[in-house]
Design a protein around this motif. Structure first.
Motif, PDB file in Angstrom:
ATOM      1  N   TYR A  90      28.274 -14.762 -19.191  1.00 25.87           N
ATOM      2  CA  TYR A  90      29.271 -15.401 -20.304  1.00 25.87           C
ATOM      3  C   TYR A  90      30.612 -15.218 -19.762  1.00 25.87           C
ATOM      4  CZ  TYR A  90      31.769 -16.284 -24.469  1.00 25.87           C
ATOM      5  OH  TYR A  90      32.533 -16.848 -25.482  1.00 25.87           O
ATOM      6  N   ILE A  91      31.041 -14.083 -19.227  1.00 27.57           N
ATOM      7  CA  ILE A  91      32.281 -13.877 -18.667  1.00 27.57           C
ATOM      8  C   ILE A  91      32.962 -14.787 -17.747  1.00 27.57           C
ATOM      9  CG2 ILE A  91      34.188 -12.178 -17.868  1.00 27.57           C
ATOM     10  CD1 ILE A  91      32.578 -10.271 -19.265  1.00 27.57           C
ATOM     11  N   SER A  92      31.879 -15.122 -16.843  1.00 25.10           N
ATOM     12  CA  SER A  92      32.031 -16.042 -15.613  1.00 25.10           C
ATOM     13  C   SER A  92      32.213 -17.425 -16.094  1.00 25.10           C
ATOM     14  CB  SER A  92      30.705 -15.938 -14.795  1.00 25.10           C
ATOM     15  OG  SER A  92      31.063 -16.868 -13.658  1.00 25.10           O
ATOM     16  N   GLU A  93      31.690 -17.830 -17.128  1.00 26.82           N
ATOM     17  CA  GLU A  93      31.753 -19.194 -17.718  1.00 26.82           C
ATOM     18  C   GLU A  93      32.714 -19.388 -18.682  1.00 26.82           C
ATOM     19  OE1 GLU A  93      28.736 -22.313 -19.998  1.00 26.82           O
ATOM     20  OE2 GLU A  93      28.053 -20.498 -19.398  1.00 26.82           O
ATOM     21  N   HIS A  94      33.089 -18.377 -19.521  1.00 27.36           N
ATOM     22  CA  HIS A  94      34.277 -18.451 -20.758  1.00 27.36           C
ATOM     23  C   HIS A  94      35.246 -17.657 -20.518  1.00 27.36           C
ATOM     24  CE1 HIS A  94      31.232 -20.809 -22.939  1.00 27.36           C
ATOM     25  NE2 HIS A  94      30.235 -19.946 -22.738  1.00 27.36           N
ATOM     26  N   GLY A  95      35.544 -16.922 -19.561  1.00 25.59           N
ATOM     27  CA  GLY A  95      36.423 -15.975 -19.287  1.00 25.59           C
ATOM     28  C   GLY A  95      36.461 -14.636 -19.907  1.00 25.59           C
ATOM     29  N   MET A  96      37.390 -13.629 -19.880  1.00 25.89           N
ATOM     30  CA  MET A  96      37.344 -12.391 -20.436  1.00 25.89           C
ATOM     31  C   MET A  96      38.543 -12.503 -21.409  1.00 25.89           C
ATOM     32  SD  MET A  96      37.680  -8.682 -18.840  1.00 25.89           S
ATOM     33  CE  MET A  96      36.177  -8.802 -18.134  1.00 25.89           C
ATOM     34  N   PRO A  97      38.220 -12.234 -22.707  1.00 26.39           N
ATOM     35  CA  PRO A  97      39.678 -11.947 -23.598  1.00 26.39           C
ATOM     36  C   PRO A  97      40.529 -10.890 -23.338  1.00 26.39           C
ATOM     37  CG  PRO A  97      37.521 -11.481 -24.811  1.00 26.39           C
ATOM     38  CD  PRO A  97      36.964 -11.989 -23.443  1.00 26.39           C
ATOM     39  N   GLU A  98      41.951 -10.788 -23.300  1.00 27.57           N
ATOM     40  CA  GLU A  98      42.588  -9.645 -22.869  1.00 27.57           C
ATOM     41  C   GLU A  98      42.997  -9.053 -24.437  1.00 27.57           C
ATOM     42  OE1 GLU A  98      42.824  -8.644 -20.199  1.00 27.57           O
ATOM     43  OE2 GLU A  98      41.816 -10.191 -19.108  1.00 27.57           O
ATOM     44  N   ARG A  99      43.189  -9.919 -25.459  1.00 26.13           N
ATOM     45  CA  ARG A  99      43.596  -9.199 -26.440  1.00 26.13           C
ATOM     46  C   ARG A  99      42.770  -9.782 -27.737  1.00 26.13           C
ATOM     47  NH1 ARG A  99      48.296  -6.869 -26.906  1.00 26.13           N
ATOM     48  NH2 ARG A  99      48.251  -7.500 -29.236  1.00 26.13           N
ATOM     49  N   PRO A 100      42.581  -9.014 -28.876  1.00 25.47           N
ATOM     50  CA  PRO A 100      41.662  -9.220 -29.984  1.00 25.47           C
ATOM     51  C   PRO A 100      41.645 -10.550 -30.485  1.00 25.47           C
ATOM     52  CG  PRO A 100      42.486  -6.972 -30.129  1.00 25.47           C
ATOM     53  CD  PRO A 100      43.280  -7.717 -29.131  1.00 25.47           C
ATOM     54  N   GLU A 101      43.310 -11.237 -30.797  1.00 23.70           N
ATOM     55  CA  GLU A 101      43.114 -12.615 -31.102  1.00 23.70           C
ATOM     56  C   GLU A 101      42.558 -13.631 -30.193  1.00 23.70           C
ATOM     57  OE1 GLU A 101      47.096 -11.373 -29.597  1.00 23.70           O
ATOM     58  OE2 GLU A 101      45.642 -10.337 -30.587  1.00 23.70           O
ATOM     59  N   GLU A 102      42.224 -13.357 -29.030  1.00 27.31           N
ATOM     60  CA  GLU A 102      41.808 -14.304 -28.265  1.00 27.31           C
ATOM     61  C   GLU A 102      40.119 -14.636 -28.257  1.00 27.31           C
ATOM     62  OE1 GLU A 102      42.592 -13.500 -24.016  1.00 27.31           O
ATOM     63  OE2 GLU A 102      44.589 -13.060 -24.509  1.00 27.31           O
ATOM     64  N   LEU A 103      39.629 -13.564 -29.343  1.00 31.63           N
ATOM     65  CA  LEU A 103      38.344 -13.897 -29.473  1.00 31.63           C
ATOM     66  C   LEU A 103      38.038 -15.152 -30.362  1.00 31.63           C
ATOM     67  CD1 LEU A 103      37.241 -10.340 -30.423  1.00 31.63           C
ATOM     68  CD2 LEU A 103      36.553 -11.303 -28.617  1.00 31.63           C
ATOM     69  N   LEU A 104      39.206 -15.587 -30.811  1.00 30.75           N
ATOM     70  CA  LEU A 104      39.049 -16.885 -31.618  1.00 30.75           C
ATOM     71  C   LEU A 104      38.672 -18.002 -30.760  1.00 30.75           C
ATOM     72  CD1 LEU A 104      42.308 -16.218 -33.977  1.00 30.75           C
ATOM     73  CD2 LEU A 104      39.736 -15.961 -34.813  1.00 30.75           C
ATOM     74  N   ARG A 105      38.801 -17.942 -29.564  1.00 30.37           N
ATOM     75  CA  ARG A 105      38.488 -19.178 -28.786  1.00 30.37           C
ATOM     76  C   ARG A 105      37.223 -18.816 -28.256  1.00 30.37           C
ATOM     77  NH1 ARG A 105      44.181 -18.002 -26.824  1.00 30.37           N
ATOM     78  NH2 ARG A 105      43.054 -17.194 -25.015  1.00 30.37           N
ATOM     79  N   HIS A 106      36.540 -17.702 -28.497  1.00 34.75           N
ATOM     80  CA  HIS A 106      35.033 -17.313 -28.022  1.00 34.75           C
ATOM     81  C   HIS A 106      33.936 -17.496 -28.980  1.00 34.75           C
ATOM     82  CE1 HIS A 106      36.403 -15.929 -23.949  1.00 34.75           C
ATOM     83  NE2 HIS A 106      37.420 -15.600 -24.636  1.00 34.75           N
ATOM     84  N   GLU A 107      32.732 -17.841 -28.404  1.00 34.45           N
ATOM     85  CA  GLU A 107      31.457 -17.766 -29.400  1.00 34.45           C
ATOM     86  C   GLU A 107      31.174 -16.371 -29.455  1.00 34.45           C
ATOM     87  OE1 GLU A 107      28.779 -19.522 -30.577  1.00 34.45           O
ATOM     88  OE2 GLU A 107      30.431 -21.111 -30.492  1.00 34.45           O
ATOM     89  N   CYS A 108      31.211 -15.898 -30.866  1.00 33.89           N
ATOM     90  CA  CYS A 108      31.074 -14.404 -31.177  1.00 33.89           C
ATOM     91  C   CYS A 108      29.742 -14.334 -32.063  1.00 33.89           C
ATOM     92  CB  CYS A 108      32.124 -13.683 -32.063  1.00 33.89           C
ATOM     93  SG  CYS A 108      33.540 -13.606 -31.052  1.00 33.89           S
ATOM     94  N   ILE A 109      28.780 -13.363 -31.693  1.00 31.77           N
ATOM     95  CA  ILE A 109      27.255 -13.116 -32.231  1.00 31.77           C
ATOM     96  C   ILE A 109      27.466 -12.439 -33.517  1.00 31.77           C
ATOM     97  CG2 ILE A 109      25.095 -12.833 -32.042  1.00 31.77           C
ATOM     98  CD1 ILE A 109      25.701 -13.013 -29.077  1.00 31.77           C
ATOM     99  N   ARG A 110      27.335 -12.793 -34.751  1.00 28.03           N
ATOM    100  CA  ARG A 110      27.692 -11.949 -36.024  1.00 28.03           C
ATOM    101  C   ARG A 110      26.374 -11.600 -36.520  1.00 28.03           C
ATOM    102  NH1 ARG A 110      30.943 -16.578 -38.931  1.00 28.03           N
ATOM    103  NH2 ARG A 110      29.423 -17.812 -37.775  1.00 28.03           N
TER     104      ARG A 110
END
Length: 306
Positions: free
Chosen positions: A171-191
């Motif tokens: 997932y990190i290779s394809e979408h990148g690694m968030p550096e700050r919590p607010e960057e999660l808004l640009r990611h797919e999060c499993i809830r």
């Protein structure tokens, strides 16, 4: 059927809240439970449950029987516990409730070892991701992620750890690694879902303060193991207890994200109903679990009670 068995069944019916739920918990059928209730009413010559409503509502006589029955059964259990305590060899049945993932991964092997050491004790492990209710679910021991507020039960902390934001290397290779919590808004999060509540507000620590980020994503589940599997498949970022994913982090199957902002402590508690005479089998079981968890060493344990 003897009177005590009928009384225990009636108390279980009230705890379950319906005949259908009683049948499910006892692995029986709704007609069988209905016949048992009718037989009790016929023997007592009194109506115990009001059948004019869709809800499971006790009549005045049913309420009296339930209240007296709880007291009678408690006294009987205490008497049996006193007798059992005189024996150095624990025996009898223990019913343990635990969350699905940690119950299967960590506690099931320990229970198997306990059973080998104490062959006269039978242990029933009930796995559920719903909130464990030691009294309502008729458990001898319940394992909780959150600390119960019910003052009528004993609470002992087994594990203390933290929640970890994680994702697979793929997932990190394809979408990148968030550096700050607010960057999660640009990611797919499993809830995770519990009842009607979606756990989409993830907490982080920064500059001594706690902040929350409301995440989103296309995958939701009420099962922690399903969430774990989706994270391993690279389907998104997950918030997991460290004790569930420690092996995956060490093996490189998952990678911890946003570690500098981690501050979400999570505890696991063992609970059991307050009794003046705790059955020896239950006391030995709890002490065994505390000792074995302490030997693991990866998280801290606490043998205090309140």
């Amino acid at each position: 059927m003897d009177d005590i068995s009928d009384l225990r069944l009636f108390v279980r019916m009230v705890a379950a809240g319906s005949l259908s739920e009683t049948a499910r918990r006892l692995n029986s059928s709704l007609p069988a439970m209905s016949r048992r209730l009718s037989a009790m009413e016929a023997r007592l010559g009194a109506r115990l449950v009001d059948r004019s409503t869709r809800r499971f509502v006790l009549t005045e006589e049913g309420t009296l029987l339930h209240d007296r029955g709880i007291a009678i059964l408690a006294q009987l259990d205490e008497a049996e516990a006193e007798v059992a305590a005189r024996s150095s060899d624990p025996r009898g049945h223990i019913r343990v409730g635990a969350p699905v993932e940690i119950g299967r991964r960590r506690f099931a092997p320990l229970i198997a070892l306990f059973s080998k050491l104490y062959p006269r004790v039978t242990v029933e492990l009930v796995l559920t991701d719903e909130r464990v209710d030691v009294i309502g679910d008729e458990l001898d021991v319940g394992l909780h992620i959150d600390e119960p507020l019910d003052g009528s039960i004993i609470v002992r902390k087994l594990l203390s750890s933290r929640r970890v934001v994680c994702a697979s290397p793929g997932y990190i290779s394809e979408h990148g690694m968030p550096e700050r919590p607010e960057e999660l808004l640009r990611h797919e999060c499993i809830r995770l879902v519990r009842g009607r509540h979606i756990f989409d507000c993830w907490a982080f620590a920064e500059a001594g303060e706690t902040r929350e980020v409301q995440v989103r994503g296309s995958l939701l589940t009420n099962n922690a193991e399903v969430m774990h599997g989706w994270a391993l498949m690279g389907r998104g970022i997950a918030l997991k207890a460290l004790w569930d994913i420690e092996d995956d982090l060490q093996a490189g199957r998952l990678v911890e994200l946003l570690a500098p902002f981690s501050g979400n402590v999570i505890n696991l508690y063992a609970t059991y109903p307050t009794r003046s005479h705790l059955p020896r089998r239950v006391r030995v079981f709890i002490d065994f679990m505390l000792a074995k968890i302490g030997e693991a060493g990866s998280e801290t344990s606490d043998d205090g009670s309140r």
